[in-house]
Design an enzyme around this catalytic site. Structure first.
Site, PDB file in Angstrom:
ATOM      1  N   ILE A 146       0.854  -1.130  -0.049  1.00  0.00           N
ATOM      2  CA  ILE A 146      -0.004  -0.052   0.007  1.00  0.00           C
ATOM      3  C   ILE A 146       0.941   1.345   0.210  1.00  0.00           C
ATOM      4  O   ILE A 146       0.451   2.252  -0.499  1.00  0.00           O
ATOM      5  CB  ILE A 146      -0.924   0.058   1.115  1.00  0.00           C
ATOM      6  N   CYS A 203      -2.222 -12.420   0.506  1.00  0.00           N
ATOM      7  CA  CYS A 203      -1.076 -11.325   0.455  1.00  0.00           C
ATOM      8  C   CYS A 203      -0.635 -11.115   2.126  1.00  0.00           C
ATOM      9  O   CYS A 203      -0.238 -12.214   2.510  1.00  0.00           O
ATOM     10  CB  CYS A 203      -1.438  -9.778   0.087  1.00  0.00           C
ATOM     11  N   ASP A 220      -2.134  -9.311   5.017  1.00  0.00           N
ATOM     12  CA  ASP A 220      -3.320  -9.397   5.832  1.00  0.00           C
ATOM     13  C   ASP A 220      -4.571  -9.966   5.076  1.00  0.00           C
ATOM     14  O   ASP A 220      -5.646 -10.272   5.533  1.00  0.00           O
ATOM     15  CB  ASP A 220      -3.584  -8.100   6.528  1.00  0.00           C
TER      16      ASP A 220
END
Lengths: 549, 624
Positions: free
Chosen positions: B276, B338, B340
């Protein structure tokens, strides 16, 4: 015929053709003077007819006795032929090589091509300068036709008839011609009906290092100004390039001698820089293995979209001067046969709704490119694959078509023609059975007797059956000036040309068919509703008449 | 309201984003929910409404002679520059916006104050538009092999999962519990999508807590059960959507990835989608490039390249295509995870399902897809969209990226989606707007605790009511290609910059005429005309006559167009006006009024060199 000497092996059986996104075809390969033909000799199966003049480069390679010839075409397609037999393969390759690079123009296919269709309207007479002048005279009487160049002695690259200010006689024109490179004195390109402003083009003035001036030149262009008004000179070179041109006898209009004109320099690239740009772009588009970063960096390195932006920006500027500033404009670079014509013709497309129709666009190509002396034969001699030494090649015209596509993309309802029409023009400019794009100017075309000996592209395109393919179903005449955005985010890669052979367009084509279907269906329904309404109205009045007494 | 000190400021200048000299004067209003700017002109004053929750960044720039500049960047990529005459006002507005755009508690979000004219019944029904149990039964679940488990009934095992979860019948509760203890945040492998034709399943989970050598028999059992649940394949894929390096680094923290030796019949694969933080930085760069004044084509392309955004998009699309291929063609089940299991996993599972199942390409189906894979499985919308004042490192455009991937697919397959780009933009806008309750909070449990379904309205019913705006006129559910598994072409040149998203509000750089809009209105008109035809025919029959049939004139438009185009179009215009629903549809958007055209043109010019300056420039240089 000397073609026979060049064709050592006219026929090979068992050749295999590979094309992108199409099944392979096995068949007989034939070489003729102008075509490479592959036929599977089965009913209703496709044949390949490839003009030798469409071949840009070939490569050959062998695995045992099986030879493979890779043919790279000027329309950017790449095909592959597997030919059994080493000798046959070598022969075929050398024949193609020789036939695709014939020196003499009169040996080219247009001189041998006989139309298989009925010529309804001879394209050689479709766009006469006199006709254009008639239209102009309806709007203004300030211009006249001059025949000063009727034997091409004043300016070899101009047509015999040009439009000039009425107050300027032929003697002045002759003097001005000596002051402009190649004799290209300022002539009328476009008259803006809305405010009577004009756009002209010419070549650079020959001021040289000592600042030569020419009173007649000043008089000529001043004759296009309204009292108290200023005009703009758009020079398609950077100021540095224009200054350097003085050393070679060229130059630009000095402010002191042209006080009523403001000069703007807008640099547009030309010649080999553009050709290299095209080569890089095509190389990048053809490689499917690129990762994202490599693709973007190659796209950037080609600078193709930068050139598009430069050209469009300058065209917008010229159009803005005419339409917004209410000023007359003179456009030139150095020779006035490349970037100058890109700018004037694109500005016209922005300003003039008529040039966005099929007929108007053809007239524009005829007047602003062919008659205006863009050297098509030199510029389009080679395309993106040629590894021979570059001479005068440049994708000037392709860039112009790409710019048109960009505008069309932003105004999808304002053009009577579709993308296909632009692609067809691109193809025919590089290789064609028609004589339209042969020669470098009108003078050469007359010497080649193209009108008598070849068929015009327009004779073919303008037949209803053919024309049908080029109509834009979304078109609705739009009488307004259309201002395209030139932001980098607005400019896109012309996929129809550059990705055409690199991916299947099946789904996009189907979508386009559906759009056409929706529009056609709408027309049918409209007609039906109208007919039924009429019928109902008739019935009701009949009833009314019966009931009334 | 306590945050608003200055509700109205006059004489505020709005600058052009691309730096042209053109600017407008107007009045700025601050309401509890919106920032409103209204031009002061006599004719058609333009208004800009910005929802506070859409504001991502507010910046006070250094004071200038004309006033105090305030820059606002929005989550929907709108960028606005105001110049406020008095510094005090600017300061007040700035402080108010800081507070209003980032509330500290959920109760302050717009959704809790949004009350459209709806009855309580309608509001409640809005929340019943989508029922995930129905969705699983549409897939054929439960069946002989897959069943519903109540193991997470009160969020005991995993508080970020929904309560209704599907697992193979052969796994017992202790197995699930054991497996969940071996998975990060307890997110054990569970069913996301079931591909009925091949009995293959897409399952999702988080990373295993394997460290360097740990193993868990229950987890191994769990994976084997999922693999065995598919009678058509003797193995299953485990797709770790992270780059290998990241996954390996996680082992040091006691997490990691499946060891192929411990699990029987799995084929393990990394697909390399970045995390992210990388995505946040990447989109940030895209925004910077887009906002550059005097941007050249080459700077644009190199900026796009160095941002890496399209590379990331390609990575996500490639992973989804791989997943769809494994399930759709090989008929193998796939377990996706992935770290989490709520960002990349969600993207890949939902896009994979979209490629496999035509239902998800309809207006309703797309809602279901988002509801299932994104909302119920706990994509952290609150954190990723920065709904509340919190850790900015948690914000990331994961959902934006998903929406963009869908757009790329729609571009390649223009006829297989029921919805158009407008639908994607609308949903994206509302994910950030917090006007509806659907996306508030980070998981189902949080939403239940907040009582979202009682206090707010649902976006889905709003979208259904307005669905005519989002229709794709080229869609036809009867086409065979609509029902196929679609395979996007991810060769780099197919992926383009999404102008409609990242320049949504910069009208000047968009095409001035909308092809899609025109076709949509024509196809709607066709529907009305069909009704009209039937009505007229009926009336004529009632009058005892046979309705006339119109001979279809194939060559009609051709011949007439050839000779006199204008005449034809005139005629068609007239006919159109006489028929129902025949609005003047081919309006030229922009560029039609010359004044408008000028405005449109000028910014584009000034990007290169401001036109006026340029003229002067040319003059100055002439004397040298």
């Amino acid at each position: 015929m000397e073609f026979a000497e060049l064709i050592k092996t006219p026929r090979v059986d068992g050749a295999i053709l590979h094309r992108p996104f199409l099944p392979r075809v096995e068949g007989t390969l034939c070489l003729t003077g102008h075509h490479l033909i592959l036929s599977s000799r089965q009913d209703n199966s496709e044949e390949l007819w490839l003009l030798h003049s469409n071949i840009d480069a070939i490569e050959k390679r062998f695995v045992g006795t099986l030879g493979t010839i890779t043919i790279k075409c000027k329309d950017l397609r790449i095909i592959q032929l597997d030919i059994p037999g080493m000798e046959e393969c070598l022969n075929i390759a050398s024949s193609i090589e020789a036939l695709s690079t014939l020196d003499s123009t009169t040996l080219m296919y247009p001189f041998f091509y006989r139309p298989m269709f009925e010529v309804l309207e001879d394209g050689w007479h479709s766009f006469l300068p006199e006709h254009e002048y008639t239209l102009l005279s309806a709007m203004t009487d300030e211009w006249r036709l001059s025949y000063v160049n009727k034997d091409f002695t004043v300016c070899p690259s101009y047509p015999p008839i040009v439009m000039v200010p009425k107050s300027i006689d032929d003697e002045i024109l002759k003097k001005v011609a000596t002051f402009r490179q190649g004799g290209r004195f300022p002539v009328l390109s476009y008259y803006h009906k809305k405010n009577g402003m004009v756009m002209m083009y010419s070549a650079q003035p020959l001021t040289g290092t000592n600042g030569r001036r020419c009173k007649e030149d000043e008089r000529l262009i001043n004759a296009t100004l309204r009292p108290g008004k200023r005009g703009y000179i758009i020079d398609t070179r950077s100021i540095t390039a224009a200054q350097q041109a003085r050393a070679k006898g060229g130059g630009f209009e000095q402010e002191a001698h042209y006080p009523q004109w403001r000069r703007i320099h807008k640099s547009i690239e030309r010649y080999h820089i553009l050709q290299e740009s095209l080569i890089k772009l095509v190389e990048a588009s053809n490689d499917q293995s690129h990762n994202m970063d490599r693709w973007l960096s190659k796209l950037e390195a080609s600078s193709w979209l930068s050139h598009i932006k430069e050209i469009l920006t300058t065209a917008c500027l010229a159009a803005q001067c005419v339409d917004r500033e209410g000023a007359s404009v003179l456009v030139h670079g150095s020779e006035g046969i490349d970037s100058t014509l890109q700018v004037t013709s694109l500005a016209r497309i922005i300003l003039d709704p008529q040039s966005r129709t099929i007929n108007g666009f053809e007239a524009l190509i005829e007047r602003e490119w062919l008659q205006a002396g863009h050297p098509f034969q030199q510029r389009c001699a080679q395309s993106a694959y040629s590894n021979s030494k570059q001479k005068n090649e440049a994708p000037t015209f392709l860039l112009f078509l790409d710019c048109c596509w960009q505008i069309q993309h932003q105004f999808p309802c304002s053009f009577e023609f579709n993308e296909q029409f632009l692609i067809v023009l691109f193809e025919h400019a590089y290789a064609s059975q028609f004589g339209t794009f042969l020669g470098n100017n009108e003078n050469e075309r007359r010497k080649l007797k193209l009108q008598q000996k070849t068929v015009s592209l327009w004779s073919w395109v303008n037949r209803p059956n053919e024309l049908e393919k080029y109509f834009n179903p979304l078109y609705e005449a739009n009488s307004l000036v259309i201002w395209p955005s030139v932001a980098p985010q607005s400019l896109q890669l012309w996929e129809g040309v550059f990705l055409r052979w690199n991916r299947s367009s099946k789904y996009l084509d189907e979508a386009w068919d559906e759009i056409i279907h929706i529009i056609e269906y709408n027309k049918d329904l409209q007609a039906k509703v109208n007919a039924l309404r009429r019928q109902l109205a008739e019935l009701q009045t009949d009833d009314g008449e019966l009931e009334s007494p | 309201m306590e945050h608003i000190r200055t509700p109205k400021v006059e004489q505020v200048k709005l600058l052009d984003r691309f730096g042209s000299n053109k600017s407008v004067i107007g009045t700025l209003y601050l309401t509890a929910t919106h920032l409103i700017y209204r031009e002061v002109t006599t004719v058609n004053p333009k208004e800009i409404w910005i929802m506070h929750h859409h504001i991502a960044v507010v910046e006070k720039l250094p004071l200038t002679t004309v006033g105090c500049p305030l820059a606002i960047r929005c989550k929907d990529f709108r960028v606005i520059h105001f110049i406020i005459p008095r510094e005090r006002d600017c300061h007040d507005i700035y402080n108010s916006l800081l507070k209003l755009s980032c509330p500290v508690k959920y109760d302050d979000l717009y959704a809790f104050a949004f009350h459209p004219k709806k009855t309580e019944y309608e509001r409640e029904m809005g929340w019943k538009v989508i029922n995930l149990t129905d969705e699983y039964s549409r897939m054929g679940i439960p069946n002989a092999i897959w069943q519903l488990t109540d193991v997470n009934r009160s969020y005991k095992i995993c508080d970020t999962y929904p309560t209704h979860l599907y697992v193979p019948k052969s796994v017992s509760k202790p197995i699930i519990v054991g497996s969940s203890k071996f998975r990060s945040k307890g997110r054990f492998p569970t069913l996301s999508y079931f591909y009925q034709q091949k009995q293959a399943a897409i399952c999702r989970c988080s990373q295993p807590l394997s460290g360097f050598s740990a193993r868990c028999l229950e987890d191994e059992h769990m994976l084997q059960a999922i693999s065995k649940a598919n009678p058509n394949s003797h193995f299953m894929y485990v797709m770790d959507t992270r780059p290998k390096l990241n996954a390996m680094a996680n082992r040091a923290a006691g997490k990691g990835y499946e060891n192929e030796d411990n699990y029987s019949n799995i084929r393990f694969q990394f697909v390399g989608i970045e995390n992210i933080h990388v995505m946040r930085g990447s989109l940030q760069k895209v925004s910077e490039v887009c906002g550059t004044k005097a941007l050249t084509s080459n700077d644009f392309l190199s900026g796009l390249e160095s941002s890496g955004w399209l590379r990331h998009i390609k990575a996500v699309l490639d992973a989804a295509a791989l997943l769809a291929k494994a399930v759709g063609y090989d008929g193998a089940s796939v377990l996706v995870h992935c770290s989490d299991g709520w960002d990349r996993t969600t993207q890949v599972c939902s896009l994979g399902s979209l490629l496999l199942d035509p239902y998800y390409r309809t207006i309703k189906g797309f809602m279901v897809l988002i509801e299932k894979d994104w909302i119920s499985f706990g994509h952290k919308f609150a954190d990723r969209c920065g709904q509340l004042d919190g850790d900015t490192k948690e914000v990331s455009p994961v959902f934006t990226q998903f929406i963009e991937c869908v757009w790329h697919i729609t571009e390649q397959f223009p006829r297989v989606f029921e919805f158009s780009e407008a639908y994607l933009l609308e949903i994206h806008g509302h994910v950030n707007s917090c006007q509806f309750g659907n996306f508030i909070g980070n998981c189902q449990k949080e939403r239940e605790d907040m009582n979202i379904k009682h206090k707010t309205h649902s976006l889905w019913s709003y979208l259904l009511e307005n669905q005519h705006k989002y229709l794709n006129p080229l869609y036809d559910p009867n086409l065979p290609c609509v029902h196929e598994v679609i395979e996007p072409n991810t060769v780099a040149f197919n992926l383009k910059f999404w102008r409609s998203m990242y320049h949504q509000f910069d009208k000047t750089i968009h095409p001035r005429q909308s092809q899609l809009g025109l076709v949509l209105s024509l196809s709607e008109q066709n529907k009305q005309l069909e009704i009209e035809v039937k009505k007229l025919e009926k009336k004529i029959i009632e009058l005892g006559e046979k309705p006339r049939t119109v001979i279809k004139k194939e060559s009609f438009h051709l011949v007439s167009r050839l000779s006199q185009t204008l005449k034809t179009t005139d005629k068609m215009c007239k006919e159109r006006q006489s028929t129902p629903g025949a609005n003047p549809i081919r309006t030229v958007e922009g560029g039609n009024i010359p004044e408008d055209g000028c405005k449109d043109l000028k910014p584009s010019f000034s990007k290169a060199e401001p036109t006026l300056v340029n003229l002067e420039h040319g003059m100055a240089k002439m004397t040298c």
